[in-house]
Design an enzyme around this catalytic site. Structure first.
Site, PDB file in Angstrom:
ATOM      1  N   ASP A   7     -43.319  41.759  95.282  1.00 47.66           N
ATOM      2  CA  ASP A   7     -42.475  40.886  94.537  1.00 47.66           C
ATOM      3  C   ASP A   7     -41.732  40.349  95.696  1.00 47.66           C
ATOM      4  O   ASP A   7     -40.999  40.781  96.358  1.00 47.66           O
ATOM      5  CB  ASP A   7     -41.369  41.641  93.785  1.00 47.66           C
ATOM      6  CG  ASP A   7     -40.405  40.564  93.223  1.00 47.66           C
ATOM      7  OD1 ASP A   7     -40.914  39.569  92.489  1.00 47.66           O
ATOM      8  OD2 ASP A   7     -39.150  40.910  93.193  1.00 47.66           O
ATOM      9  N   GLU A  68     -46.269  37.815  93.135  1.00 47.70           N
ATOM     10  CA  GLU A  68     -45.976  36.843  92.328  1.00 47.70           C
ATOM     11  C   GLU A  68     -46.016  35.541  92.634  1.00 47.70           C
ATOM     12  O   GLU A  68     -45.509  35.024  93.791  1.00 47.70           O
ATOM     13  CB  GLU A  68     -44.205  37.057  92.107  1.00 47.70           C
ATOM     14  CG  GLU A  68     -43.527  36.303  91.072  1.00 47.70           C
ATOM     15  CD  GLU A  68     -42.070  36.474  90.736  1.00 47.70           C
ATOM     16  OE1 GLU A  68     -41.386  35.874  91.517  1.00 47.70           O
ATOM     17  OE2 GLU A  68     -41.647  37.369  90.267  1.00 47.70           O
ATOM     18  N   ASP A 141     -36.006  44.607  92.337  1.00 47.45           N
ATOM     19  CA  ASP A 141     -37.282  43.954  93.173  1.00 47.45           C
ATOM     20  C   ASP A 141     -38.424  45.170  93.099  1.00 47.45           C
ATOM     21  O   ASP A 141     -39.628  44.633  93.012  1.00 47.45           O
ATOM     22  CB  ASP A 141     -37.118  43.523  94.542  1.00 47.45           C
ATOM     23  CG  ASP A 141     -35.712  42.645  94.789  1.00 47.45           C
ATOM     24  OD1 ASP A 141     -35.885  41.425  94.753  1.00 47.45           O
ATOM     25  OD2 ASP A 141     -34.597  43.583  94.504  1.00 47.45           O
TER      26      ASP A 141
END
Length: 205
Positions: A7, A68, A141
């Site tokens: 992330d 991501e 996160d």
């Protein structure tokens, strides 16, 4: 399948490793956050993220890296930092020959919770449930990184098959186009009959 989820973020870059296959229970192998100081030089922050991700790659040796996909937001500065951290993660994986997959936030949320607009609390709760954890990983996160890995395990094989089918179709189209061009070239009069050499002029007496 062993997947490292990333992330991306400059201040906190979430990382999580999940092992398993679609349709069977999944296992968390590791989770954490690579942190950098907000007041540090940008170049040094990117180096720190690179070194942090490299340590995770060294320790767990994942088969895939899921990152991501970065989308434009209102805060351009945040988007830039996220994109830069994302590029570092992809670079680290590509340098080792590890396939990289990009998943959108809504795709990850839908895969994990069944709803593409789920909030971070819902994602964390479902991640802990799917991985049989006592509490959701923190910060968010870290939970998001695990969600990315889970999403790829569940959706990656189907995406890989689709990409292979698209690539094969493009290859076949390219071959067909090349063959048609060759046929047209061979059928043209100029290609079939070589040009006659110019007639030589006789010498006059």
């Amino acid at each position: 399948m062993l997947v490292l989820g990333v992330d991306p973020g400059l201040t906190r870059c979430g990382v999580g490793v999940v092992e398993g296959v679609a349709g069977r229970p999944l296992t968390m192998r590791g989770v954490g956050v690579v942190r950098t100081a907000a007041d540090a030089d940008l170049g040094l922050r990117l180096v720190a993220i690179e070194q942090g991700i490299e340590r995770w790659l060294d320790e767990y040796r994942p088969q895939f890296v899921a990152v991501e996909r970065v989308f434009s937001q209102h805060n351009v500065r945040t988007v830039m930092g996220t994109a830069q951290a994302s590029a570092v993660a992809m670079l680290c994986a590509a340098r080792r020959g590890i396939p990289v997959a990009l998943h959108t936030p809504s795709e990850v949320k839908a895969a994990v919770t069944g709803h593409g607009r789920a909030d971070k609390a819902q994602v964390g709760a479902m991640v802990s449930r799917l991985l049989r954890l006592d509490t959701p990983p923190k910060p968010a996160d870290a939970a998001d990184a695990l969600a990315l890995a889970i999403c790829h395990i569940w959706r990656g094989p189907a995406q890989n098959r689709l990409q292979q089918a698209v690539a094969q179709n493009r290859l076949e189209q390219a071959h067909a186009l090349h063959a048609s061009k060759q046929a047209a070239h061979q059928a043209s009069p100029s290609a079939a009959q070589p040009a006659s050499p110019p007639a030589s002029k006789g010498r006059t007496a």
